[in-house]
Design a protein around this motif. Structure first.
Motif, PDB file in Angstrom:
ATOM      1  N   MET A   1      -8.582   7.314  -6.167  1.00 10.70           N
ATOM      2  CA  MET A   1      -8.076   6.982  -4.861  1.00 10.70           C
ATOM      3  C   MET A   1      -7.878   5.478  -4.806  1.00 10.70           C
ATOM      4  N   ARG A   3      -6.687   2.215  -2.088  1.00  6.41           N
ATOM      5  CA  ARG A   3      -6.480   1.799  -0.710  1.00  6.41           C
ATOM      6  C   ARG A   3      -5.845   0.426  -0.708  1.00  6.41           C
ATOM      7  N   VAL A  13      -1.173   8.149   4.194  1.00  6.74           N
ATOM      8  CA  VAL A  13      -1.732   8.780   3.003  1.00  6.74           C
ATOM      9  C   VAL A  13      -0.602   9.334   2.149  1.00  6.74           C
ATOM     10  N   ARG A  35      -4.746  17.529   1.792  1.00  2.35           N
ATOM     11  CA  ARG A  35      -4.303  17.143   3.130  1.00  2.35           C
ATOM     12  C   ARG A  35      -5.249  17.691   4.192  1.00  2.35           C
ATOM     13  N   LEU A  38      -8.684  15.924   4.091  1.00  2.00           N
ATOM     14  CA  LEU A  38      -8.630  14.572   4.646  1.00  2.00           C
ATOM     15  C   LEU A  38      -8.791  14.562   6.161  1.00  2.00           C
ATOM     16  N   LEU A  43     -10.739   7.793   7.701  1.00  2.00           N
ATOM     17  CA  LEU A  43      -9.833   6.819   7.093  1.00  2.00           C
ATOM     18  C   LEU A  43      -9.709   5.632   8.030  1.00  2.00           C
ATOM     19  N   TYR A  49      -3.478   4.849   1.819  1.00  2.00           N
ATOM     20  CA  TYR A  49      -4.271   5.467   0.762  1.00  2.00           C
ATOM     21  C   TYR A  49      -3.361   6.263  -0.156  1.00  2.00           C
TER      22      TYR A  49
END
Length: 81
Positions: A1, A3, A13, A35, A38, A43, A49
């Motif tokens: 991942m 960011r 995202v 999805r 998340l 977040l 992200y």
């Protein structure tokens, strides 16, 4: 991942599922599962992200997937500060 700083507003995202995840059906399923998982993660606003799927996303239990994503988000948020 990964960011990075994003535009003002809610977090953005992007989900990547390469061919090593499987055929198109498996890749789409992996992206849908990520999805949905998340939605249960925190977040940061004004951030972007990128989540890279692995082949195990399709077979991992949903609870474990949510836990793994939460841990990854905590780690990546610490690194980006």
């Amino acid at each position: 991942m990964i960011r990075a700083a994003g535009t003002d507003g809610p977090p953005q995202v992007g989900i990547v599922a390469s061919r090593r995840v499987g055929n198109a059906v498996q890749r789409n399923r992996a992206k849908r599962r990520i999805r949905e998982a998340l939605r249960f993660a925190e977040l940061l606003p004004d951030s972007a992200y990128v989540v890279v799927s692995s082949p195990s996303v399709s077979t991992t239990s949903f609870e474990r997937l949510v836990q793994n994503l939460r841990e990854a988000i905590v780690d990546v948020n610490k690194e980006s500060r």
